[in-house]
Design a protein around this motif. Structure first.
Motif, PDB file in Angstrom:
ATOM      1  N   ILE A  47     -24.049 -32.536  50.258  1.00  0.00           N
ATOM      2  CA  ILE A  47     -25.466 -32.629  50.583  1.00  0.00           C
ATOM      3  C   ILE A  47     -25.971 -31.280  51.083  1.00  0.00           C
ATOM      4  O   ILE A  47     -25.349 -30.661  51.946  1.00  0.00           O
ATOM      5  N   GLU A  48     -27.103 -30.847  50.538  1.00  0.00           N
ATOM      6  CA  GLU A  48     -27.736 -29.603  50.968  1.00  0.00           C
ATOM      7  C   GLU A  48     -29.236 -29.842  51.078  1.00  0.00           C
ATOM      8  O   GLU A  48     -29.781 -30.752  50.452  1.00  0.00           O
ATOM      9  N   TYR A  49     -29.871 -28.992  51.846  1.00  0.00           N
ATOM     10  CA  TYR A  49     -31.325 -29.080  51.984  1.00  0.00           C
ATOM     11  C   TYR A  49     -31.972 -28.118  50.999  1.00  0.00           C
ATOM     12  O   TYR A  49     -31.613 -26.945  50.936  1.00  0.00           O
ATOM     13  N   ASP A  50     -32.938 -28.601  50.228  1.00  0.00           N
ATOM     14  CA  ASP A  50     -33.685 -27.775  49.284  1.00  0.00           C
ATOM     15  C   ASP A  50     -35.052 -27.486  49.906  1.00  0.00           C
ATOM     16  O   ASP A  50     -35.946 -28.344  49.909  1.00  0.00           O
ATOM     17  N   ALA A  51     -35.193 -26.290  50.457  1.00  0.00           N
ATOM     18  CA  ALA A  51     -36.421 -25.917  51.158  1.00  0.00           C
ATOM     19  C   ALA A  51     -37.616 -25.876  50.212  1.00  0.00           C
ATOM     20  O   ALA A  51     -38.738 -26.195  50.621  1.00  0.00           O
ATOM     21  N   ASP A  52     -37.407 -25.501  48.957  1.00  0.00           N
ATOM     22  CA  ASP A  52     -38.515 -25.435  47.993  1.00  0.00           C
ATOM     23  C   ASP A  52     -39.135 -26.812  47.762  1.00  0.00           C
ATOM     24  O   ASP A  52     -40.348 -26.931  47.603  1.00  0.00           O
ATOM     25  N   LEU A  53     -38.301 -27.832  47.710  1.00  0.00           N
ATOM     26  CA  LEU A  53     -38.782 -29.196  47.482  1.00  0.00           C
ATOM     27  C   LEU A  53     -38.995 -29.976  48.768  1.00  0.00           C
ATOM     28  O   LEU A  53     -39.554 -31.080  48.738  1.00  0.00           O
ATOM     29  N   ASP A  54     -38.504 -29.435  49.881  1.00  0.00           N
ATOM     30  CA  ASP A  54     -38.533 -30.121  51.172  1.00  0.00           C
ATOM     31  C   ASP A  54     -37.842 -31.484  51.080  1.00  0.00           C
ATOM     32  O   ASP A  54     -38.323 -32.496  51.564  1.00  0.00           O
ATOM     33  N   LEU A  55     -36.692 -31.475  50.389  1.00  0.00           N
ATOM     34  CA  LEU A  55     -35.876 -32.674  50.204  1.00  0.00           C
ATOM     35  C   LEU A  55     -34.405 -32.316  50.373  1.00  0.00           C
ATOM     36  O   LEU A  55     -34.017 -31.163  50.200  1.00  0.00           O
ATOM     37  N   PHE A  56     -33.606 -33.327  50.654  1.00  0.00           N
ATOM     38  CA  PHE A  56     -32.161 -33.152  50.643  1.00  0.00           C
ATOM     39  C   PHE A  56     -31.681 -33.419  49.224  1.00  0.00           C
ATOM     40  O   PHE A  56     -32.169 -34.320  48.554  1.00  0.00           O
ATOM     41  N   ARG A  57     -30.726 -32.608  48.778  1.00  0.00           N
ATOM     42  CA  ARG A  57     -30.163 -32.752  47.434  1.00  0.00           C
ATOM     43  C   ARG A  57     -28.688 -33.080  47.563  1.00  0.00           C
ATOM     44  O   ARG A  57     -27.968 -32.453  48.325  1.00  0.00           O
ATOM     45  N   GLY A  58     -28.239 -34.060  46.793  1.00  0.00           N
ATOM     46  CA  GLY A  58     -26.834 -34.408  46.743  1.00  0.00           C
ATOM     47  C   GLY A  58     -26.280 -34.128  45.365  1.00  0.00           C
ATOM     48  O   GLY A  58     -26.968 -34.319  44.367  1.00  0.00           O
ATOM     49  N   GLU A  59     -25.049 -33.650  45.333  1.00  0.00           N
ATOM     50  CA  GLU A  59     -24.347 -33.426  44.074  1.00  0.00           C
ATOM     51  C   GLU A  59     -23.028 -34.175  44.148  1.00  0.00           C
ATOM     52  O   GLU A  59     -22.209 -33.925  45.040  1.00  0.00           O
ATOM     53  N   ILE A  60     -22.817 -35.114  43.231  1.00  0.00           N
ATOM     54  CA  ILE A  60     -21.589 -35.902  43.227  1.00  0.00           C
ATOM     55  C   ILE A  60     -20.465 -35.030  42.693  1.00  0.00           C
ATOM     56  O   ILE A  60     -20.584 -34.414  41.636  1.00  0.00           O
ATOM     57  N   LEU A  61     -19.377 -34.975  43.436  1.00  0.00           N
ATOM     58  CA  LEU A  61     -18.264 -34.079  43.133  1.00  0.00           C
ATOM     59  C   LEU A  61     -17.151 -34.794  42.359  1.00  0.00           C
ATOM     60  O   LEU A  61     -16.980 -36.001  42.474  1.00  0.00           O
ATOM     61  N   GLY A  62     -16.380 -34.017  41.597  1.00  0.00           N
ATOM     62  CA  GLY A  62     -15.193 -34.533  40.916  1.00  0.00           C
ATOM     63  C   GLY A  62     -15.480 -35.352  39.679  1.00  0.00           C
ATOM     64  O   GLY A  62     -14.640 -36.148  39.252  1.00  0.00           O
ATOM     65  N   LEU A  63     -16.653 -35.154  39.075  1.00  0.00           N
ATOM     66  CA  LEU A  63     -17.020 -35.925  37.887  1.00  0.00           C
ATOM     67  C   LEU A  63     -16.789 -35.134  36.600  1.00  0.00           C
ATOM     68  O   LEU A  63     -16.770 -33.918  36.615  1.00  0.00           O
ATOM     69  N   ASN A  64     -16.678 -35.855  35.501  1.00  0.00           N
ATOM     70  CA  ASN A  64     -16.641 -35.256  34.158  1.00  0.00           C
ATOM     71  C   ASN A  64     -18.078 -35.078  33.674  1.00  0.00           C
ATOM     72  O   ASN A  64     -18.497 -35.661  32.680  1.00  0.00           O
ATOM     73  N   GLY A  65     -18.838 -34.329  34.392  1.00  0.00           N
ATOM     74  CA  GLY A  65     -20.245 -34.130  34.086  1.00  0.00           C
ATOM     75  C   GLY A  65     -20.985 -33.936  35.388  1.00  0.00           C
ATOM     76  O   GLY A  65     -20.387 -33.926  36.463  1.00  0.00           O
ATOM     77  N   GLY A  66     -22.278 -33.817  35.292  1.00  0.00           N
ATOM     78  CA  GLY A  66     -23.071 -33.578  36.488  1.00  0.00           C
ATOM     79  C   GLY A  66     -23.921 -34.776  36.861  1.00  0.00           C
ATOM     80  O   GLY A  66     -24.440 -35.471  35.993  1.00  0.00           O
ATOM     81  N   ALA A  67     -24.049 -35.002  38.144  1.00  0.00           N
ATOM     82  CA  ALA A  67     -24.932 -36.058  38.645  1.00  0.00           C
ATOM     83  C   ALA A  67     -25.424 -35.626  40.015  1.00  0.00           C
ATOM     84  O   ALA A  67     -24.632 -35.336  40.901  1.00  0.00           O
TER      85      ALA A  67
END
Length: 114
Positions: free
Chosen positions: A16-36
């Motif tokens: 989880i990271e904060y995206d200041a440009d969007l003023d939202l928190f962004r999550g990236e699911i790890l360990g996948l065969n692709g991006g989500a």
């Protein structure tokens, strides 16, 4: 990984990271065969979006016959300075262990740390 920047849902972990440009928190699911990824304004919304994004990702994997999780062989190369290699070999030998066993112990301690 710091416990402050990860979230786990159904055995899947996201960074989880904060995206200041969007003023939202962004999550990236790890360990996948692709991006989500997913976004949310607060932890509750973020968790709900995590579940939704994961569900969509898993459904696409089922439809395409793809294994959702990345496959790990259990092997990786590690490059270290020769003096560290020597010291590891000496410590391992003194403890009656292989360098591999010593490295596994150190890595296990690192990922188990809070």
């Amino acid at each position: 990984m710091n416990a402050m920047n990860v979230m786990t849902v159904d055995g899947f972990t996201a960074k989880i990271e904060y995206d200041a440009d969007l003023d939202l928190f962004r999550g990236e699911i790890l360990g996948l065969n692709g991006g989500a990824d997913f976004y949310g304004k607060n932890p509750r919304e973020l968790r709900a979006e995590f579940r939704r994004s994961l569900s969509v990702f898993l459904e696409v994997c089922r439809e395409k016959g793809i294994e959702p999780r990345r496959n790990y062989s259990g092997k990786f190369n590690l490059r270290i300075p020769p003096d560290l290699h020597e010291r590891l070999a000496i410590v391992a030998q003194a403890e009656g262990k292989s360098i591999n066993a010593l490295a596994q112990e150190a890595l296990q301690q690192r990922i188990a740390a809070p």
